[in-house]
Design a protein around this motif. Structure first.
Motif, PDB file in Angstrom:
ATOM      1  N   SER A 185      29.279  56.567   0.680  1.00 24.69           N
ATOM      2  CA  SER A 185      30.559  56.696   1.381  1.00 24.69           C
ATOM      3  C   SER A 185      30.605  58.051   2.061  1.00 24.69           C
ATOM      4  N   ALA A 186      31.460  58.148   3.076  1.00 28.53           N
ATOM      5  CA  ALA A 186      31.574  59.386   3.841  1.00 28.53           C
ATOM      6  C   ALA A 186      33.029  59.604   4.202  1.00 28.53           C
ATOM      7  N   ASP A 187      33.467  60.852   4.081  1.00 25.88           N
ATOM      8  CA  ASP A 187      34.793  61.241   4.550  1.00 25.88           C
ATOM      9  C   ASP A 187      34.690  61.594   6.026  1.00 25.88           C
ATOM     10  N   LEU A 188      35.467  60.897   6.840  1.00 26.23           N
ATOM     11  CA  LEU A 188      35.405  61.049   8.286  1.00 26.23           C
ATOM     12  C   LEU A 188      36.673  61.705   8.813  1.00 26.23           C
ATOM     13  N   VAL A 209      39.519  59.451   6.942  1.00 22.82           N
ATOM     14  CA  VAL A 209      39.163  58.090   6.518  1.00 22.82           C
ATOM     15  C   VAL A 209      37.897  58.163   5.677  1.00 22.82           C
ATOM     16  N   ARG A 210      37.934  57.527   4.523  1.00 17.85           N
ATOM     17  CA  ARG A 210      36.715  57.386   3.728  1.00 17.85           C
ATOM     18  C   ARG A 210      36.142  56.001   3.994  1.00 17.85           C
ATOM     19  N   ALA A 211      34.940  55.975   4.536  1.00 13.78           N
ATOM     20  CA  ALA A 211      34.277  54.715   4.877  1.00 13.78           C
ATOM     21  C   ALA A 211      33.165  54.440   3.871  1.00 13.78           C
ATOM     22  N   PHE A 212      32.823  53.161   3.700  1.00 13.57           N
ATOM     23  CA  PHE A 212      31.913  52.762   2.627  1.00 13.57           C
ATOM     24  C   PHE A 212      30.774  51.908   3.181  1.00 13.57           C
ATOM     25  N   VAL A 213      29.582  52.168   2.631  1.00 11.71           N
ATOM     26  CA  VAL A 213      28.363  51.483   3.032  1.00 11.71           C
ATOM     27  C   VAL A 213      27.643  51.044   1.763  1.00 11.71           C
ATOM     28  N   ALA A 214      27.054  49.845   1.781  1.00  7.20           N
ATOM     29  CA  ALA A 214      26.315  49.357   0.610  1.00  7.20           C
ATOM     30  C   ALA A 214      25.167  48.475   1.073  1.00  7.20           C
ATOM     31  N   ARG A 255      40.113  65.271  20.399  1.00  5.36           N
ATOM     32  CA  ARG A 255      39.623  64.574  21.579  1.00  5.36           C
ATOM     33  C   ARG A 255      39.035  63.209  21.246  1.00  5.36           C
ATOM     34  N   GLY A 256      39.287  62.742  20.013  1.00  8.97           N
ATOM     35  CA  GLY A 256      38.878  61.393  19.652  1.00  8.97           C
ATOM     36  C   GLY A 256      37.487  61.275  19.074  1.00  8.97           C
ATOM     37  N   GLN A 257      36.768  62.372  18.906  1.00  8.22           N
ATOM     38  CA  GLN A 257      35.417  62.310  18.361  1.00  8.22           C
ATOM     39  C   GLN A 257      35.482  62.229  16.830  1.00  8.22           C
ATOM     40  N   TRP A 258      34.599  61.430  16.234  1.00  7.76           N
ATOM     41  CA  TRP A 258      34.538  61.265  14.782  1.00  7.76           C
ATOM     42  C   TRP A 258      33.398  62.105  14.231  1.00  7.76           C
ATOM     43  N   ARG A 259      33.644  62.760  13.106  1.00  2.00           N
ATOM     44  CA  ARG A 259      32.630  63.575  12.453  1.00  2.00           C
ATOM     45  C   ARG A 259      32.709  63.371  10.935  1.00  2.00           C
ATOM     46  N   VAL A 260      31.622  63.692  10.279  1.00  4.81           N
ATOM     47  CA  VAL A 260      31.529  63.560   8.828  1.00  4.81           C
ATOM     48  C   VAL A 260      31.978  64.866   8.182  1.00  4.81           C
ATOM     49  N   LEU A 261      32.988  64.773   7.343  1.00  5.31           N
ATOM     50  CA  LEU A 261      33.427  65.934   6.568  1.00  5.31           C
ATOM     51  C   LEU A 261      32.574  66.141   5.332  1.00  5.31           C
ATOM     52  N   GLN A 262      32.245  65.019   4.653  1.00  5.27           N
ATOM     53  CA  GLN A 262      31.491  65.122   3.405  1.00  5.27           C
ATOM     54  C   GLN A 262      30.783  63.806   3.133  1.00  5.27           C
ATOM     55  N   ASP A 263      29.538  63.913   2.672  1.00  2.78           N
ATOM     56  CA  ASP A 263      28.791  62.742   2.205  1.00  2.78           C
ATOM     57  C   ASP A 263      29.042  62.570   0.718  1.00  2.78           C
ATOM     58  N   ARG A 264      29.090  61.311   0.285  1.00  5.60           N
ATOM     59  CA  ARG A 264      29.361  61.031  -1.123  1.00  5.60           C
ATOM     60  C   ARG A 264      28.367  59.979  -1.617  1.00  5.60           C
TER      61      ARG A 264
END
Length: 836
Positions: free
Chosen positions: A166-169, A452-457, A174-183
């Motif tokens: 998961s990653a905190d985004l 936003v915390r997004a999730f990948v599996a 200006r609408g660009q998305w970046r990763v705050l923290q990897d989890r």
């Protein structure tokens, strides 16, 4: 707001005259999720708001109350760091709306980042070629407290180190998305994302389908299938390993385990034998094929890592290193989470994948390099400072970022001095200015900064799948972004909305039906222990409440006068003193004062408040087994008590009586007749049997003193047997018939013999670990006790006989504990002392 003219809402939604977003206070210059939205996403925003407006009849506060109620019905709670008590989950009724095209870019970036982290983990615990080639300083790895040296050269059987990521985004102005923290250590928030969607589905009805919101349930199915496939066995047993009920996200873990069908276990439930992992159950040890761990690597095995850890399992390292048990995620992968690592990820992405990062992380400078350290020191007012390896360091007592501009005077000087002495402990990061999103605040729509915390599996084929949505955190102020839910923060559901015509939308994946299964699954010994004591604490509290009601009601029906009532009241007070409900010094107070003291007593183990707290404590470890209605009832606070208003005391006692009756009804009607239900019943019946013996023994002494009618009348009330006695006998209460009814009548559900017969029945239904089919010690003791009671006559049931029965019930309880429960001397002593 968007400068484009509003388009028509999607089919199935009707725009009402006044929309909440019409007056939403957001500038046109950008920086807001709704204000920046292009058509047709902006139209979806307005349509969603209009649909919610219709549901709430135009009042945002009404909608928020509805969502809050649904979240409470689902049992959503969380604990702020430092709090002892759980709080209600703060779900906002306005979702985040993101177009599918924008989300597709996020998904590609997340998959790329998951692949990058997988390659990094493989190199760190394998050849370490990145360090040898000078792409990564060795100190970035070795300096992390989460680097597990014992894992060097140890690889998962399938070669995959990361199963869930998961990653905190953050979305910039200006609408660009970046990763705050990897989890990669724990996927906290994934359960809340599911529960948020369930609460919003209950609130919105068909609104999600009409808005073409992408579903998230398929993600959980694919994640589970991926974990199953990684085990390499048919129908493997996967357990969710928790740190326990005091963990900040325990409620989430319990919900997630129940949804996925995973046993929720603690370290003391598990043991290693022959390099295989086993969970202790009432039917003996059962093999565990994989663990989804929610504790740190260092806590997993006290023999291989932290010797002080009480959360892990001895020799677990040998089991997973030898392939005897799978691990989600592979131990040691949390080394990738450190801010120091983030400083090198853009370069490493180019080195390992030959690609530019699709989702760049927040610009980070690791001060372990002279040039970067000088940059951070010179630009301190423009940067945030954060511990390099996720642990508090000198000058930064917290793990969260601290704005350099906020540091002044001696504090600033001390930090700069510490930075010069140990620069490798610090990182500088750019200060992120977050986009805002509409949220319902105090009954109105207002902009709130969000992450936003997004999730990948991995799915069954080992490919990455991304949840179509996530868990959003709305900040309560302008503080720097953080990963923790803090005071005043809110959560929100994330709606990824199709921006194509409905007929072109992706068809949901068809999930195969699982094989038919019955029963309650495995019952871990610790869960059985908690169920048993939950039943005992609940029954003891009910017993005490009945005694208090008898004191307050004045329900002694006698012809003898005041002296008889005084004698019976004194006997009831002695029951309270004997049960450690009130101190001996309180026994001479007026009845109202005694009852008030008993209700609020929290120090003595028999006080109602103390018993309710103990019941709540063991219940927290069982929440994945309880229906939501049941848990909501258990979680209700004590009714108010006012010693100066006797009427409120009686109301409180009656409210508690109804509370226990409602719980009994839910247990009777809603719990599957599994081993879990049987241990709850056994605990209740042992406690009720002991209570009956105490009441008959204490009130029976008054029969010999000439207060027979009053004592027997109260005894019938306490045992809920007044009506059956009156229908069976035409005379007033008499010793022989009353004793027979409350002690020896097998058809009276409140009789002593009925409780013991029920215990025998439940023990007979539990699995045996003996191969010779001979009865185990608890069953032998229970049958002997039942035979003794069945053979007795009413005139034989004197005080000595009752004391003997009480002693045998205590021995039976000890035998049940020895046979079925894990043995921890401190815990057992505390529980037993509470009910002696």
């Amino acid at each position: 707001m968007s400068s484009s003219p509003p388009s028509s809402p999607p089919a199935g939604l009707t725009e009402i005259a006044t929309g909440w977003l019409d007056a939403y206070p957001v500038a046109v210059t950008g920086g807001d999720l709704f204000g920046d939205a292009a058509e047709p996403v902006a139209a979806h925003w307005r349509a969603v708001a209009s649909g919610l407006t219709a549901l709430a009849e135009g009042d945002p506060a009404v909608l928020q109350d509805t969502v809050t109620r649904h979240a409470a019905d689902l049992g959503l709670t969380f604990r702020v760091t430092g709090d002892e008590e759980e709080r209600d989950w703060p779900l906002n009724a306005m979702p985040l709306v993101i177009g599918a095209s924008e989300w597709a870019g996020i998904e590609r970036g997340l998959v790329q980042r998951a692949n990058l982290l997988e390659r990094l983990a493989s190199d760190i615990y394998g050849p370490q070629q990145l360090v040898k080639d000078g792409h990564l300083p060795a100190a970035v790895i070795a300096g992390s407290p989460f680097f597990a040296r014992k894992m060097l050269g140890r690889a998962p059987r399938d070669g995959r180190y990361i199963q869930v990521y998961s990653a905190d985004l953050a979305r910039g102005p200006r609408g660009q998305w970046r990763v705050l923290q990897d989890r990669v250590r724990m996927s906290s928030g994934i359960g809340y994302a599911l529960e948020n969607r369930l609460a919003m589905t209950r609130t919105g009805g068909h609104l999600l389908a009409e808005s073409h919101v992408r579903r998230i349930v398929e993600f959980f199915d694919q994640m589970r299938e991926g974990m199953v496939a990684a085990c390499g066995r048919d129908s493997p047993r996967i357990a969710l390993l928790t740190a326990g009920r005091f963990n900040q996200t325990y409620a989430e873990q319990a919900h997630l385990a129940r949804y996925l069908g995973f046993p929720l276990v603690e370290g003391r439930d598990l043991s290693v034998m022959d390099d295989r992992l086993w969970v202790g159950t009432i039917a003996g040890p059962k093999r565990v094929d994989a663990i989804w761990r929610w504790i740190n690597t260092t806590a997993l095995d006290p023999l291989s890592f932290d010797a002080k850890s009480e959360l892990g399992v001895a020799n677990l390292f040998e089991a997973w290193a030898g392939g005897g048990v799978g691990m989600v995620n592979w131990p040691g992968t949390e080394v990738l989470e450190s801010p120091a690592f983030a400083a090198f990820l853009p370069r490493l992405c180019r080195v390992l994948l030959g690609e530019e990062p699709l989702l760049p992380n927040v610009a980070t400078w690791w001060c372990g390099q002279a040039t970067e350290s000088a940059i951070v020191a010179s630009r301190l007012d423009q940067l945030a400072l954060v511990p390099a390896f996720g642990q508090p360091v000198e000058g930064l007592a917290r793990r969260e970022p601290v704005a350099g501009a906020e540091l002044e005077g001696a504090e600033r000087a001390a930090l700069l001095e510490a930075l010069s002495r140990r620069p490798m402990d610090y990182c500088g990061q750019e200060i992120v200015h977050l986009s805002t999103t509409p949220a319902i605040i105090n009954g109105e729509l207002a902009p709130r900064p969000f992450t936003v915390r997004a999730f990948v599996a991995r799915d069954a084929k080992g490919d990455w799948t991304v949840m179509h949505g996530g868990f959003a955190r709305l900040s309560s102020g302008k503080a720097l972004p953080t990963s923790l839910m803090g005071e005043g923060d809110l959560s929100a559901d994330v709606w990824v909305i199709e921006d194509r015509p409905p007929d072109a939308a992706q068809v949901p994946r068809v999930i195969d039906e699982p094989p038919i299964s019955r029963g309650g699954g495995i019952l871990a010994s610790q869960a059985a222990d908690n169920l048993y004591w939950f039943g005992r604490y609940n029954e003891r509290a009910q017993y005490v409440t009945r005694v208090l009601r008898a004191l307050l009601d004045g329900s002694v029906e006698v012809e003898g006068g005041v002296s008889d009532r005084i004698g019976v009241s004194n006997a009831l007070v002695e029951l309270l003193v004997e049960g450690a409900v009130i101190p001996r010094s309180a026994a001479t107070r007026p009845a109202a004062a005694i009852c008030a003291a008993a209700l609020v007593e929290a120090q003595l183990p028999g006080g109602v408040t103390a018993l309710m707290r103990r019941r709540q404590a063991v219940g927290l470890s069982l929440r994945e087994r309880f229906a939501r209605d049941f848990w909501r009832l258990v979680s209700r606070p004590m009714p108010p008590v006012d010693i100066h208003r006797p009427a409120t005391l009686l109301a409180a006692v009656r409210m508690l009586t109804e509370h226990y009756s409602a719980l009994s009804g839910l247990v009777s009607e809603n719990m599957v007749r599994s081993a879990a239900w049987r241990f709850l019943e056994i605990g209740q019946r042992i406690e009720r049997a002991q209570g009956i013996c105490r009441m008959v023994r204490r009130l029976g002494e008054l029969e010999e003193g000439g207060e027979k009618d009053g004592a027997l009348g109260v005894l019938l009330d306490l045992c809920d047997s007044q009506i059956i006695y009156r229908t069976r006998y035409l005379t007033g209460p008499m010793a022989g018939p009353v004793r027979d009814l409350v002690l020896l009548d097998p058809d009276n559900p409140r009789a002593l013999v009925f409780q013991i017969a029920g215990i025998v029945e439940h023990l007979a239904a539990l699995p045996s670990v003996r191969d010779d089919n001979l009865p185990e010690p608890p069953m032998r003791l229970a049958r002997a006790l039942l035979g003794q009671v069945q053979a007795a006559n009413a005139q034989d049931t004197g005080s000595q006989w009752l004391a003997g029965i009480e002693g045998q019930l205590l021995g039976l309880s000890d035998a049940i504990s020895s046979r079925y429960f894990l043995q921890f001397e401190a815990d057992e002593a505390e529980k037993r002392t509470a009910l002696l």
